[in-house]
Design a protein around this motif. Structure first.
Motif, PDB file in Angstrom:
ATOM      1  N   ALA A  11      98.212  72.260 -23.688  1.00 27.97           N
ATOM      2  CA  ALA A  11      99.524  72.315 -22.873  1.00 27.97           C
ATOM      3  C   ALA A  11     100.627  72.790 -23.617  1.00 27.97           C
ATOM      4  CB  ALA A  11      99.693  70.827 -22.294  1.00 27.97           C
TER       5      ALA A  11
ATOM      6  N   ARG B  85      90.613  69.455 -20.368  1.00 23.26           N
ATOM      7  CA  ARG B  85      91.112  70.735 -20.486  1.00 23.26           C
ATOM      8  C   ARG B  85      90.860  71.426 -21.900  1.00 23.26           C
ATOM      9  NH1 ARG B  85      95.373  72.389 -16.796  1.00 23.26           N
ATOM     10  NH2 ARG B  85      94.850  71.366 -14.817  1.00 23.26           N
TER      11      ARG B  85
ATOM     12  N   GLY C  51     103.920  70.726 -11.880  1.00 20.15           N
ATOM     13  CA  GLY C  51     104.561  70.638 -10.556  1.00 20.15           C
ATOM     14  C   GLY C  51     104.692  72.086  -9.867  1.00 20.15           C
TER      15      GLY C  51
ATOM     16  N   GLY D 169     104.094  75.934 -16.277  1.00 18.88           N
ATOM     17  CA  GLY D 169     102.750  75.600 -16.946  1.00 18.88           C
ATOM     18  C   GLY D 169     102.823  75.549 -18.315  1.00 18.88           C
TER      19      GLY D 169
ATOM     20  N   SER E  65     106.942  69.574 -19.015  1.00 19.87           N
ATOM     21  CA  SER E  65     106.787  68.145 -18.575  1.00 19.87           C
ATOM     22  C   SER E  65     105.858  67.520 -19.636  1.00 19.87           C
ATOM     23  CB  SER E  65     106.122  68.066 -17.344  1.00 19.87           C
ATOM     24  OG  SER E  65     106.856  68.777 -16.457  1.00 19.87           O
ATOM     25  N   THR E  66     104.663  68.046 -20.155  1.00 14.94           N
ATOM     26  CA  THR E  66     103.966  67.374 -21.075  1.00 14.94           C
ATOM     27  C   THR E  66     104.862  67.006 -22.424  1.00 14.94           C
ATOM     28  OG1 THR E  66     102.369  68.701 -20.314  1.00 14.94           O
ATOM     29  CG2 THR E  66     101.941  67.586 -22.437  1.00 14.94           C
TER      30      THR E  66
HETATM   31  N1  LIG Z   1      97.386  65.073 -16.226  1.00 13.38           N
HETATM   32  C1  LIG Z   1      96.867  66.548 -16.670  1.00 13.38           C
HETATM   33  N2  LIG Z   1      95.502  66.778 -16.760  1.00 13.38           N
HETATM   34  C2  LIG Z   1      95.168  67.871 -17.296  1.00 13.38           C
HETATM   35  N3  LIG Z   1      95.850  69.071 -17.235  1.00 13.38           N
HETATM   36  C3  LIG Z   1      97.266  68.847 -17.158  1.00 13.38           C
HETATM   37  C4  LIG Z   1      97.916  67.566 -16.900  1.00 13.38           C
HETATM   38  N4  LIG Z   1      98.953  67.589 -16.544  1.00 13.38           N
HETATM   39  C5  LIG Z   1      99.314  68.998 -16.813  1.00 13.38           C
HETATM   40  N5  LIG Z   1      98.284  69.556 -17.181  1.00 13.38           N
HETATM   41  C6  LIG Z   1      98.065  71.002 -17.588  1.00 13.38           C
HETATM   42  O1  LIG Z   1      99.094  71.266 -18.657  1.00 13.38           O
HETATM   43  C7  LIG Z   1      99.854  72.585 -18.407  1.00 13.38           C
HETATM   44  C8  LIG Z   1     101.340  72.133 -18.925  1.00 13.38           C
HETATM   45  O2  LIG Z   1     101.760  71.376 -17.751  1.00 13.38           O
HETATM   46  P1  LIG Z   1     103.148  70.638 -17.402  1.00 13.38           P
HETATM   47  O3  LIG Z   1     103.111  69.976 -16.457  1.00 13.38           O
HETATM   48  O4  LIG Z   1     103.618  70.334 -18.770  1.00 13.38           O
HETATM   49  O5  LIG Z   1     104.001  72.077 -17.305  1.00 13.38           O
HETATM   50  P2  LIG Z   1     105.408  72.395 -17.049  1.00 13.38           P
HETATM   51  O6  LIG Z   1     105.846  73.336 -18.239  1.00 13.38           O
HETATM   52  O7  LIG Z   1     106.164  71.033 -16.869  1.00 13.38           O
HETATM   53  O8  LIG Z   1     105.468  73.278 -15.475  1.00 13.38           O
HETATM   54  P3  LIG Z   1     106.139  73.146 -14.421  1.00 13.38           P
HETATM   55  O9  LIG Z   1     107.421  74.041 -14.769  1.00 13.38           O
HETATM   56  O10 LIG Z   1     105.333  74.008 -13.447  1.00 13.38           O
HETATM   57  O11 LIG Z   1     106.340  72.090 -13.763  1.00 13.38           O
HETATM   58  C9  LIG Z   1      99.486  73.031 -17.306  1.00 13.38           C
HETATM   59  O12 LIG Z   1      98.428  74.177 -17.345  1.00 13.38           O
HETATM   60  C10 LIG Z   1      98.902  71.691 -16.541  1.00 13.38           C
HETATM   61  O13 LIG Z   1      97.696  72.429 -15.561  1.00 13.38           O
END
Ligand SMILES: Nc1ncnc2c1ncn2[C@@H]1O[C@H](COP(=O)(O)OP(=O)(O)OP(=O)(O)O)[C@@H](O)[C@H]1O
Ligand SMILES: Nc1ncnc2c1ncn2[C@@H]1O[C@H](COP(=O)(O)OP(=O)(O)OP(=O)(O)O)[C@@H](O)[C@H]1O
Ligand SMILES: [Mg+2]
Ligand SMILES: [Mg+2]
Lengths: 476, 196, 266
Positions: free
Chosen positions: A20, A16, A392, A41, A45-46
């Motif tokens: 994130a 990417r 997610g 996004g 989760s990250t």
């Molecule tokens: N394994 C991965 N490889 C590449 N990009 C990723 C990966 N996991 C998440 N991303 C990207 O990182 C960004 C943050 O993702 P994350 O899953 O942390 O979001 P989130 O805040 O938990 O969102 P949601 O509420 O939709 O679950 C997103 O743009 C996602 O597309």
């Protein structure tokens, strides 16, 4: 009991260009209970994965520092327990009891203490089956409870929960909340990610809102945050309590009959159901976990043959599960409960283009459909990404969008709105309302009250599943 | 974990090697039936059946090409064999013995190259050596009692060729196809992708 | 085709409940010596012994028959191969198929090899039909000193087997829901099969990556030594089983040598 310190922390996933999370400065003290918010996004989760020490160097790039009790998260894993967004991927063993025992075994808990612990946490999360229940035979909600039990069995000082009740029925969600409240005494630090703020508020005493652009958007007690920034946060997509969407009931008058199932049943998964869906209306199917809602969705979607009863649709003599795939895809669009089961290509834009292309639309038209859906569902910057690397909420939107791309007369959607922030939720609801008003029929399986209140013209509650005949829990 | 020793297996190495083994164990189990059925089709010249023998040998090479750690071939092939035995393979425990021997062949190839080279020629060499070990075992076990020149020797030679092509080159091609899907991102084998 | 790996036998049968490592070991010790010979007498006696102990494993004969059907196909294959390629073409002429003479010598070798296949395979089939994978992994670690990380890792991956079956179904459903199917065109069908199989492998690997993360999250690579929640015991009875298996096999071979039936492979 653990405390957390982030200094200018950032993480970029391999493959990417965008970060994130970035520029995050945050301090969480012993025993605090924090609700982590932010649009889909935003990197929630990250961040949890980073805190749990689960972002290996070889899977991306990090900056800044992150400390748990002054330690690197990779060294502090013993103190941290994490529950992921998708429970099925975190069950390790074949039998439920063994799965809960897995963590304590790894941590070297003496053998004699393990089974009492297992029994105790299973009771606390309200797991209804004996410990030898195969983990592959659990519904989404049941799997979530088991996964939580597996985490609690480790007695973590820092508990990280990623949308722990996303797929649960209201009583099940309540049970999990009580379990969490009871499991987290004054000596547990808790960080919970949950879009549905109102549901998580009783568990927390602090709210942190992530800014998708990087850093923290707002931080403080719930009362303070929502009083000071309520309107603005609601605009930006936070489910601020007390902000309701007005009902969008149907304006369409065409009520032509699309599909009818008469006494359709599938083995022990679904009791006989009679249900009818018409064009120009939204039909919500609700019911507890394991009631057979997803099974019903597969039957209505022409993907599963009922073992008894009849399904007829579109005036066709043959039931939908007998149709050719192209015929089926032209008439009924299905969205599965697990978005990833739906993806068949390796690029977001290809995923959206697949349906229209197979229906023989011109390349220009396909391009227009794809661009518009990406734009409305906030996926444009991910057009080239692999569908399996989405967050997610993003994955959910993409899977719904694949069905919207072909816009068949009947849409069968399994939990179309889970994991959405308020803004993307609104966008999805508007898209569906628009289709309905054009005369499309929509059947939505859902646990989402707001969705039912706003959009459903009719609700069909499915019954409670029969109690399981297996004996009560005993040691193997 | 910050691995001090690059030769130590990370959790992901163990799990991915096991997953490859399990997936192929399932395929073996299904393949076992195909294998017996093809017996009819290849009846005109039974040694030709070994042409598709290489499918049995894929995990040995594939596991090592992805994981790139000592023991990968041996472990993957042995687990695959055990899984197909657990699923009810027709050959019983003997599957495990063949699995170990076949894994040993590929292991030897990568060991000769000091676990540094995982390019196409290395894969083909590994496939060939697995084929050789498989052929030796079958020479004793399955083809005894048949004519040496019209059956046993062609059988062995075709096994080796099939190992080189299907298990060797085939696994290499499979890794190339898997890399763009992103599942190999945490392995060196899958690192060459553009950012989005 | 169903992918089941649940034990299909009565788990309380006296031999079914022996230690899994002992059972696998016994099957190996009993069947491997049989490979050394090519006469019909040795495997025939071994088969008789195997059928005699079968009731002690609690395996129903119907289940066993179903699990060993592929063996019948293999037997047919051996027959064809032998008729065409047998080295020993002595004995009386039974029937002549064009250029190929089928003699009693040919049939005797074929019969011996078929018996041998059955005798070697049966113990394994019985043992694995009565063994739970979790128990096998536990026993491998606790009694056979196999490295725990590898045994548990393999076991965790093995849990995916039934899920792979479901996954295959989901993948096919998804393709159908998205308007992709092969209809009656065989070439398209093969293409669809290959693409689904590749997707299955990708999906399995993806699950594996996440599974590894989930396992680490629960301390799988912690430095602390593991404890065992489920104990597997290797009792004197298990030792007896191992010793008896080897002794029986050797006794059968010895008898076959003494009676002049023994015919070494090399
Ligand atoms: N394994 C991965 N490889 C590449 N990009 C990723 C990966 N996991 C998440 N991303 C990207 O990182 C960004 C943050 O993702 P994350 O899953 O942390 O979001 P989130 O805040 O938990 O969102 P949601 O509420 O939709 O679950 C997103 O743009 C996602 O597309
Ligand atoms: N493939 C399957 N084979 C056998 N049983 C299944 C299968 N899938 C689901 N079940 C069982 O059938 C019942 C109904 O499952 P279904 O997934 O339709 O429930 P649901 O109402 O969608 O539940 P949830 O709200 O948790 O998603 C459950 O008891 C489940 O355990
Ligand atoms: Mg998330
Ligand atoms: Mg469901």
């Amino acid at each position: 009991m653990s405390d957390v310190q982030l200094r200018d922390f950032g993480w970029r996933h391999a493959g990417r260009r965008a970060w994130a999370v970035r520029g995050l400065d945050l301090e969480i003290r012993h025993g605090e209970r924090v609700l982590l918010l932010g649009p889909s996004g935003a990197g929630k989760s990250t961040l949890l994965a980073a805190l749990a020490g689960l972002l290996p160097e070889d899977s991306g790039e990090s900056e800044g520092t992150i400390r748990i009790d002054g330690l690197d998260p990779r060294k502090a894993r013993e103190r941290v327990g994490i529950l992921f967004q998708d429970p099925q991927t975190q069950l390790v063993m074949a039998r439920s009891g063994d799965d809960v025992a897995f963590g304590p075994e790894n941590r070297g808990v003496p053998a004699g203490e393990i089974w009492p612990r297992v029994s105790d946490v299973l009771d606390r999360v309200g797991f209804p089956y004996p410990i030898n229940r195969p983990t592959s035979a659990l519904s989404g909600g049941e799997a979530q409870r088991l996964a939580l039990a597996g985490v609690l069995a480790l007695r973590p000082g820092l508990l990280l929960l990623d949308e722990p009740t996303a797929n649960l029925d209201p009583p099940g969600a309540e049970l999990i909340r009580t379990a969490v409240a009871r499991a987290t005494g004054a000596d547990t630090t808790l960080i919970i990610v949950e879009h549905r703020v109102a549901e998580a508020l009783p568990l927390v005493d602090r709210v942190v809102v992530l800014d998708p652009g990087g850093g923290v958007r707002a931080d403080g007690t719930p009362e303070m945050i929502f009083a000071a920034y309520g309107d603005r946060l609601a605009d930006e997509g936070v489910w601020v309590p007390g902000f309701h969407t007005p009902p969008l009931k149907t304006r369409s008058t065409s009520r032509d009959h699309l599909i009818r199932a008469t006494g359709a049943a599938v083995g022990r998964r679904l009791g006989p159901v009679t249900i009818e869906a018409n064009g120009g209306e939204v039909l919500a199917v609700t019911g507890p976990n394991g009631a057979g809602k997803s099974t019903l969705a597969l039957v209505l979607g022409g993907l599963l043959a009922p073992t008894s009863g009849r399904v007829e649709a579109f005036g066709d003599r043959r039931p939908p599960h007998r149709w050719r795939a192209t015929t089926l895809a032209g008439r009924i669009g299905s969205v599965f409960q697990n978005p990833e089961h739906q993806f068949v290509t390796s690029k977001v834009s290809d995923e959206l283009a697949l349906g229209p292309r197979r229906l023989g639309r011109s390349p220009a038209e396909v391009g227009r459909i794809v661009t518009e859906l990406l734009e409305r569902l906030r996926l444009t910057r991910l057009a080239e990404a692999n569908p399996y690397t989405l967050s997610g909420g993003e994955a959910r939107r993409l899977s719904v969008a694949t069905a919207l791309a072909t816009a068949p007369r009947l849409l069968v959607l399994d939990e179309p709105t889970f994991g959405q922030d308020r803004r993307t939720w609104r966008e999805l609801v508007d898209l569906l309302a628009g289709l309905r008003d054009e005369g499309h029929g929509i059947v939505a399986v859902t646990h989402d009250d707001a969705f039912v209140r706003t959009l459903a013209d009719r609700t069909v509650p499915l019954g409670v599943p029969e109690p399981d005949p297996l004996p009560r829990r005993t040691r193997p | 974990m910050n691995d001090i020793n690059p030769r130590r297996w990370r959790t992901i190495d163990i799990v991915i090697a096991s997953v490859i083994a399990v997936t192929f164990g399932v395929i073996f189990w299904a393949w076992g039936t195909v294998w017996s059925v093809t017996e009819g089709a290849f009846a005109f010249f039974p040694p030709a059946q070994t042409l598709i023998y290489g499918v049995w040998l894929v995990p040995a090479v594939l596991g090592a090409l992805i994981v790139r750690k000592p023991g990968a071939s041996l472990y993957t092939e042995a687990v695959a064999a055990t899984v197909s035995a657990l699923l009810g393979s027709q050959w019983g425990v003997d599957t495990i013995v063949s699995g170990l021997l076949q894994g040993l062949g590929a292991e030897l190839a990568f060991a000769i190259l000091l676990y540094r080279n995982f390019k196409l020629p290395a894969a083909v060499l590994a496939g060939t050596l697995t084929g050789v070990s498989a052929a030796c075992y079958d020479f004793v076990k399955y083809t005894a009692g048949t004519d040496l020149w019209s059956y046993r020797i062609p059988y062995a030679v075709i096994t080796v060729i099939s190992g080189a092509i299907i298990a060797g080159a085939g696994s290499w091609a499979l890794v190339r196809a898997l890399a763009p899907t992103g599942v190999l991102d945490r392995f060196e084998a899958g690192r060459e992708r553009a950012s989005v | 085709m169903t992918l089941s790996f649940a034990p299909v036998a009565d788990p309380s049968a006296p031999l079914a409940r022996r230690n899994p490592v002992a059972k696998v070991g016994a099957a190996l010790l009993f069947s491997m010596p049989l490979i050394a010979t090519m006469d019909p007498f040795t495997p025939a006696v071994a088969l008789a012994v195997e059928l005699l102990v079968l009731p002690f494993f609690g395996v129903r004969i119907g289940v066993l028959a179903r699990r060993s059907t592929p063996l019948l196909l293999a037997a047919a294959g051996i027959l064809v191969t032998m008729v065409l390629f047998a080295a020993d073409r002595g004995g009386e002429l039974v029937v002549s198929l064009g250029p190929i003479d089928v003699t009693t010598g040919v049939l005797a070798t074929a019969g011996a090899l078929i018996l041998r296949i059955f005798a070697v395979a049966l113990p394994g089939i019985v043992v694995f039909a009565t063994t739970d994978p979790t128990d096998l992994a536990d026993a491998l670690v606790q009694n056979a000193k196999a490295p725990a990380r590898f045994a548990i890792g393999a076991l965790a991956a093995f849990r995916l087997v039934p899920l792979l079956g479901d996954e295959w179904r989901s993948l096919s459903l998804a393709r159908r829901a998205r308007g992709v199917d092969a209809g009656h065109n065989p070439a398209a069908r093969v293409r669809l099969f290959v693409s689904t199989a590749f997707a299955l492998l990708v999906g399995a690997l993806r699950r594996g990556v996440r599974l590894a993360v989930a396992m680490d999250a629960r301390g799988f690579d912690a430095e602390t030594p593991r404890t065992y929640a489920r104990r597997q015991h290797f009792t004197p009875a298990d030792t007896v089983l191992l010793v008896l298996s080897l002794l029986t096999a050797l006794a059968i071979i010895a008898a076959s040598v003494a009676l002049g039936h023994f015919h070494p492979v090399i």
